[in-house]
Design a protein around this motif. Structure first.
Motif, PDB file in Angstrom:
ATOM      1  N   THR A 123       0.829  -1.204   0.000  1.00  0.00           N
ATOM      2  CA  THR A 123       0.000   0.000   0.000  1.00  0.00           C
ATOM      3  C   THR A 123       0.860   1.249   0.000  1.00  0.00           C
ATOM      4  OG1 THR A 123      -1.752  -1.184   1.185  1.00  0.00           O
ATOM      5  CG2 THR A 123      -1.827   1.219   1.243  1.00  0.00           C
ATOM      6  N   ILE A 124       1.893   1.270   0.823  1.00  0.00           N
ATOM      7  CA  ILE A 124       2.777   2.433   0.909  1.00  0.00           C
ATOM      8  C   ILE A 124       3.553   2.616  -0.391  1.00  0.00           C
ATOM      9  CG2 ILE A 124       4.748   3.446   2.117  1.00  0.00           C
ATOM     10  CD1 ILE A 124       1.940   3.412   3.625  1.00  0.00           C
TER      11      ILE A 124
ATOM     12  N   LEU B 257       1.271   4.336  -2.784  1.00  0.00           N
ATOM     13  CA  LEU B 257       1.156   5.772  -2.496  1.00  0.00           C
ATOM     14  C   LEU B 257       2.404   6.520  -2.954  1.00  0.00           C
ATOM     15  CD1 LEU B 257      -0.471   5.621   1.057  1.00  0.00           C
ATOM     16  CD2 LEU B 257      -1.599   6.237  -1.095  1.00  0.00           C
TER      17      LEU B 257
ATOM     18  N   LEU C 114       4.600  12.569   0.461  1.00  0.00           N
ATOM     19  CA  LEU C 114       4.294  11.189   0.831  1.00  0.00           C
ATOM     20  C   LEU C 114       3.695  11.134   2.233  1.00  0.00           C
ATOM     21  CD1 LEU C 114       4.241   8.254   0.069  1.00  0.00           C
ATOM     22  CD2 LEU C 114       6.645   8.080   0.777  1.00  0.00           C
TER      23      LEU C 114
ATOM     24  N   LYS D   2       0.083  11.990   1.847  1.00  0.00           N
ATOM     25  CA  LYS D   2      -0.700  10.903   1.248  1.00  0.00           C
ATOM     26  C   LYS D   2      -0.949   9.770   2.257  1.00  0.00           C
ATOM     27  CE  LYS D   2      -1.638  10.202  -2.709  1.00  0.00           C
ATOM     28  NZ  LYS D   2      -2.891  10.379  -3.442  1.00  0.00           N
ATOM     29  N   ILE D   3       0.055   9.440   3.030  1.00  0.00           N
ATOM     30  CA  ILE D   3      -0.069   8.350   4.008  1.00  0.00           C
ATOM     31  C   ILE D   3      -1.060   8.740   5.097  1.00  0.00           C
ATOM     32  CG2 ILE D   3       1.175   7.032   5.766  1.00  0.00           C
ATOM     33  CD1 ILE D   3       3.675   7.287   3.890  1.00  0.00           C
TER      34      ILE D   3
ATOM     35  N   PHE E 105      -3.479   6.207   7.908  1.00  0.00           N
ATOM     36  CA  PHE E 105      -2.466   5.495   8.675  1.00  0.00           C
ATOM     37  C   PHE E 105      -1.920   6.369   9.798  1.00  0.00           C
ATOM     38  CE2 PHE E 105      -2.290   3.410   4.529  1.00  0.00           C
ATOM     39  CZ  PHE E 105      -2.383   2.079   4.911  1.00  0.00           C
TER      40      PHE E 105
ATOM     41  N   VAL F 211       1.099   7.875  11.239  1.00  0.00           N
ATOM     42  CA  VAL F 211       2.370   8.171  10.586  1.00  0.00           C
ATOM     43  C   VAL F 211       3.108   9.278  11.330  1.00  0.00           C
ATOM     44  CG1 VAL F 211       1.244   9.745   8.949  1.00  0.00           C
ATOM     45  CG2 VAL F 211       3.438   8.731   8.350  1.00  0.00           C
TER      46      VAL F 211
ATOM     47  N   ILE G  21       5.564   4.391   9.821  1.00  0.00           N
ATOM     48  CA  ILE G  21       4.145   4.134   9.601  1.00  0.00           C
ATOM     49  C   ILE G  21       3.672   3.014  10.525  1.00  0.00           C
ATOM     50  CG2 ILE G  21       2.413   3.473   7.884  1.00  0.00           C
ATOM     51  CD1 ILE G  21       4.767   4.362   5.874  1.00  0.00           C
ATOM     52  N   GLU G  22       2.569   3.301  11.233  1.00  0.00           N
ATOM     53  CA  GLU G  22       1.937   2.312  12.114  1.00  0.00           C
ATOM     54  C   GLU G  22       2.923   1.733  13.126  1.00  0.00           C
ATOM     55  OE1 GLU G  22      -1.432   1.354  12.118  1.00  0.00           O
ATOM     56  OE2 GLU G  22      -1.777   2.992  10.693  1.00  0.00           O
TER      57      GLU G  22
END
Length: 125
Positions: A9-10, A13, A34, A37-38, A43, A45, A70-71
């Motif tokens: 997914t990342i 993006l 980015l 977008k994330i 998410f 982030v 991320i996460e």
């Protein structure tokens, strides 16, 4: 979210960002776009996450920063350079080791096709 799905997914993006901006900009431009977008995708982030070094039971802030996390799972190290080298991979692995993160992506946005500038990184501890 399962790590492989998160990673794919990342990457998707990042490809969207690269298609709009193209190669040749500063790393900071890709990082901000980015990150946006994330976050927009829902998410958790963080950008420029501090990574202290633990030395003799003391945490020392030596200026190390993860570009994007991320996460609390996936480390993104972004570049906009002629080509990736072993030192860039070592840098990514160091951040992953310092934070005990297992998965990372090293991305070089200064390429014609972003998929040619991506390395998946797994830290076996």
């Amino acid at each position: 979210m399962e790590e492989d799905l998160l990673t794919r997914t990342i990457i998707g993006l990042a490809i969207e960002v690269h298609k709009v901006l193209g190669p040749g900009l500063l790393e900071s431009a890709y990082k901000e776009c980015l990150f946006y977008k994330i976050a927009k995708a829902g998410f958790i982030v963080e950008r420029e996450k501090a990574m202290p070094i633990v030395f003799e039971d003391i945490k020392l802030d030596c200026g190390y920063r993860i570009d994007i996390l991320i996460e609390n799972t996936l480390v993104l190290e972004l570049k906009s350079i002629e080509s990736l080298t072993d030192i860039h991979l070592a840098q990514t692995l160091t951040y992953m080791k310092l934070g005990s993160y297992r998965f990372g992506l090293l991305m070089n946005f200064n390429v014609l096709r972003l998929k040619d500038g991506i390395k998946r990184v797994v830290n076996g501890y």
